[in-house]
Design a protein around this motif. Structure first.
Motif, mmCIF file in Angstrom:
data_model
loop_
_atom_site.group_PDB
_atom_site.id
_atom_site.type_symbol
_atom_site.label_atom_id
_atom_site.label_comp_id
_atom_site.label_asym_id
_atom_site.label_seq_id
_atom_site.Cartn_x
_atom_site.Cartn_y
_atom_site.Cartn_z
ATOM 1 N N PHE A 140 0.827 -1.205 0.000
ATOM 2 C CA PHE A 140 0.000 0.000 0.000
ATOM 3 C C PHE A 140 0.858 1.250 0.000
ATOM 4 O O PHE A 140 1.809 1.378 0.767
ATOM 5 C CB PHE A 140 -0.964 -0.026 1.191
ATOM 6 C CG PHE A 140 -2.109 -0.978 0.975
ATOM 7 C CD1 PHE A 140 -3.290 -0.542 0.392
ATOM 8 C CD2 PHE A 140 -1.976 -2.320 1.296
ATOM 9 C CE1 PHE A 140 -4.330 -1.418 0.150
ATOM 10 C CE2 PHE A 140 -3.004 -3.212 1.065
ATOM 11 C CZ PHE A 140 -4.192 -2.759 0.491
ATOM 12 N N SER A 141 0.491 2.172 -0.885
ATOM 13 C CA SER A 141 1.338 3.320 -1.177
ATOM 14 C C SER A 141 1.464 4.300 -0.025
ATOM 15 O O SER A 141 2.453 5.026 0.063
ATOM 16 C CB SER A 141 0.808 4.058 -2.415
ATOM 17 O OG SER A 141 -0.520 4.497 -2.203
ATOM 18 N N MET A 142 0.474 4.358 0.861
ATOM 19 C CA MET A 142 0.516 5.334 1.947
ATOM 20 C C MET A 142 0.816 4.719 3.308
ATOM 21 O O MET A 142 1.209 5.414 4.232
ATOM 22 C CB MET A 142 -0.810 6.105 2.024
ATOM 23 C CG MET A 142 -0.974 7.111 0.901
ATOM 24 S SD MET A 142 0.303 8.392 0.954
ATOM 25 C CE MET A 142 0.573 8.650 -0.786
ATOM 26 N N ASP A 143 0.643 3.409 3.461
ATOM 27 C CA ASP A 143 0.959 2.746 4.730
ATOM 28 C C ASP A 143 2.195 1.854 4.620
ATOM 29 O O ASP A 143 2.784 1.486 5.632
ATOM 30 C CB ASP A 143 -0.234 1.903 5.206
ATOM 31 C CG ASP A 143 -1.288 2.751 5.900
ATOM 32 O OD1 ASP A 143 -1.501 3.897 5.449
ATOM 33 O OD2 ASP A 143 -1.894 2.288 6.881
ATOM 34 N N GLY A 144 2.552 1.467 3.395
ATOM 35 C CA GLY A 144 3.751 0.651 3.191
ATOM 36 C C GLY A 144 3.617 -0.782 3.647
ATOM 37 O O GLY A 144 4.613 -1.511 3.696
ATOM 38 N N ASP A 145 2.412 -1.225 3.991
ATOM 39 C CA ASP A 145 2.229 -2.600 4.476
ATOM 40 C C ASP A 145 1.783 -3.513 3.345
ATOM 41 O O ASP A 145 1.418 -3.066 2.253
ATOM 42 C CB ASP A 145 1.233 -2.632 5.637
ATOM 43 C CG ASP A 145 -0.116 -2.017 5.284
ATOM 44 O OD1 ASP A 145 -0.198 -1.278 4.275
ATOM 45 O OD2 ASP A 145 -1.080 -2.262 6.023
ATOM 46 N N LYS A 175 5.187 5.207 14.743
ATOM 47 C CA LYS A 175 5.789 4.697 13.509
ATOM 48 C C LYS A 175 5.087 3.399 13.128
ATOM 49 O O LYS A 175 4.969 2.493 13.970
ATOM 50 C CB LYS A 175 7.287 4.474 13.721
ATOM 51 C CG LYS A 175 8.052 3.979 12.523
ATOM 52 C CD LYS A 175 9.553 3.950 12.853
ATOM 53 C CE LYS A 175 9.780 3.205 14.127
ATOM 54 N NZ LYS A 175 11.070 3.029 14.601
ATOM 55 N N LEU A 176 4.574 3.311 11.907
ATOM 56 C CA LEU A 176 3.903 2.089 11.478
ATOM 57 C C LEU A 176 4.918 0.983 11.237
ATOM 58 O O LEU A 176 6.009 1.224 10.722
ATOM 59 C CB LEU A 176 3.093 2.336 10.205
ATOM 60 C CG LEU A 176 1.979 3.386 10.286
ATOM 61 C CD1 LEU A 176 1.142 3.362 9.004
ATOM 62 C CD2 LEU A 176 1.081 3.169 11.499
ATOM 63 N N LYS A 177 4.548 -0.247 11.590
ATOM 64 C CA LYS A 177 5.430 -1.386 11.390
ATOM 65 C C LYS A 177 5.245 -1.943 9.984
ATOM 66 O O LYS A 177 4.141 -2.284 9.588
ATOM 67 C CB LYS A 177 5.128 -2.478 12.425
ATOM 68 C CG LYS A 177 5.507 -2.109 13.849
ATOM 69 C CD LYS A 177 5.231 -3.251 14.800
ATOM 70 C CE LYS A 177 5.648 -2.887 16.216
ATOM 71 N NZ LYS A 177 5.391 -3.993 17.174
ATOM 72 N N ASN A 178 6.327 -2.010 9.233
ATOM 73 C CA ASN A 178 6.294 -2.677 7.938
ATOM 74 C C ASN A 178 7.723 -2.970 7.493
ATOM 75 O O ASN A 178 8.686 -2.536 8.131
ATOM 76 C CB ASN A 178 5.533 -1.847 6.891
ATOM 77 C CG ASN A 178 6.245 -0.576 6.493
ATOM 78 O OD1 ASN A 178 7.410 -0.614 6.087
ATOM 79 N ND2 ASN A 178 5.579 0.558 6.587
ATOM 80 N N SER A 179 7.849 -3.719 6.413
ATOM 81 C CA SER A 179 9.179 -4.112 5.932
ATOM 82 C C SER A 179 9.381 -3.723 4.477
ATOM 83 O O SER A 179 10.039 -4.430 3.710
ATOM 84 C CB SER A 179 9.357 -5.630 6.098
ATOM 85 O OG SER A 179 8.331 -6.332 5.429
#
Length: 369
Positions: free
Chosen positions: A167-172, A300-304
């Motif tokens: 997802f372009s705005m959440d990066g998940d 900070k949102l968690k993603n990789s």
């Protein structure tokens, strides 16, 4: 000329502290572009294109018409076939942009009486394509499988489920395997936008769908070339039947001038380049882990993925922090309402293979100062 109605809307946007303006690059440290692998920054394509021009003596910078008139040529069909082969798809059809691809697909395939179910955080191009369709449409809460199944259970006609893979705005990530299983259970057609996964996810950057082995469970996949690929345009992957249908019914394909030969050559070259950028992908993952493990004074949102998100609610508040970073030579942009829901305004920090550990540590330091 009477433009009061335009002035009114512009003033409303300014009063929301959401007024958009174009700005020129200022040579700051790049933490905002989608050039994830540095193909543009490092000019990895230009040399190849120059060599090809010397060899052939003929590089056209205009296509002279739509694909159905004068704008079709051998190189574009060869490139569609080679990209489809890499992504393990039956075939593909190139569109002028990712926006055009999503609008062109979703506006013409679902029909009156059909149902489109899409993730609430899907890109604006997906939403715009759905709006142009005559099908019923419903969103489901972001990545919530129970919400998706609830809507699938009452859907009518041909059913289409649409999501982004990254997802372009959440990066998940989307839970694609589970979504594919639900689509199979309810006989729904899965459409996946791989814009931010192309070049990044998978051993050779093939995307999340192939990484999970789900390519045969998708009705259509959209891979765009304007992010990690470092070019412009997009391709819709699917069956020969879907390709024929789009050629006949997709207005975004039929009624536009085709991309020129020079652009298609760049796309083809870039596909040959990014598959081998394994060191760049490894370095990028190291930077992502470093940023994820850093302590900062904001949520900070968690993603990789390369899209790292720092939540700073309020347009004014997030703009103030972004300005502080820019004044310290870090090009980080605020994402404000109405692009994202009110209360979830954020810094969208994009990491790249050309960023250094020192640059990331410096950015973290400024976020804490």
């Amino acid at each position: 000329m009477k433009e009061d109605f335009l002035h009114k809307k512009i003033e409303e946007r300014k009063n929301q502290n959401a007024y958009r303006q174009l700005r020129l690059p200022e040579m700051k440290i790049d933490f905002c572009s989608n050039d994830y692998l540095g193909i543009v920054k490092n000019n990895l394509i230009s040399g190849l294109t120059g060599n090809w021009r010397l060899e052939t003596g003929n590089l056209h910078h205009g296509s002279t018409g739509s694909r159905l008139l004068a704008g079709n040529y051998e190189l574009i069909e060869e490139t569609e076939k080679s990209i489809a082969k890499f992504h393990e798809a039956e075939t593909g059809l190139i569109f002028n942009s990712g926006y055009d691809a999503n609008v062109g697909l979703l506006s013409c395939v679902p029909q009156r009486g059909d149902t489109i179910i899409y993730d609430y955080l899907s890109h604006a191009s997906i939403r715009d394509g759905i709006r142009l369709s005559f099908a019923h449409s419903f969103s489901f809460v972001h990545n919530r499988l129970d919400e998706l199944e609830k809507k699938l259970s009452v859907a009518k006609g041909n059913i289409f489920v649409v999501t982004e893979s990254v997802f372009s705005m959440d990066g998940d990530f989307a839970p694609l395997k589970e979504i594919a299983d639900l689509c199979e259970k309810y006989n729904a057609n899965l459409i996946v936008d791989e814009a931010h996964a192309t070049g990044i996810i998978g051993e050779k950057g093939e995307g999340l769908v192939q990484h999970l082995g789900l390519q045969k469970k998708c009705f259509a996949r959209i891979h765009t070339f304007g992010k990690a690929v470092g070019c412009h345009g997009a391709i819709i992957l699917g069956s020969e039947m879907l390709r024929d249908y789009l050629i006949n019914f997709s207005r975004a394909f039929i009624y536009t001038t085709a991309l020129p030969e020079s652009t298609i050559k760049n796309i083809k070259d870039a596909y040959g380049i990014f598959q081998g950028l394994n060191l760049e992908r490894t370095h990028l993952q190291n930077l992502i882990a470093r940023f994820q493990n850093a302590t900062i004074g904001f949520e900070k949102l968690k993603n990789s993925t390369p899209i790292q998100v720092v939540i700073i609610p309020g347009n004014e508040a997030v703009k103030k922090v972004a300005q502080h970073l820019q004044q310290n030579n870090f090009d980080v942009r605020p994402i404000v309402y109405p692009t994202v829901p009110k209360g979830s305004e954020r810094l969208r920090i994009v990491l790249h293979s050309f960023n250094t550990v020192e640059e990331v540590e410096g950015l973290v330091g400024r976020l804490n100062s």
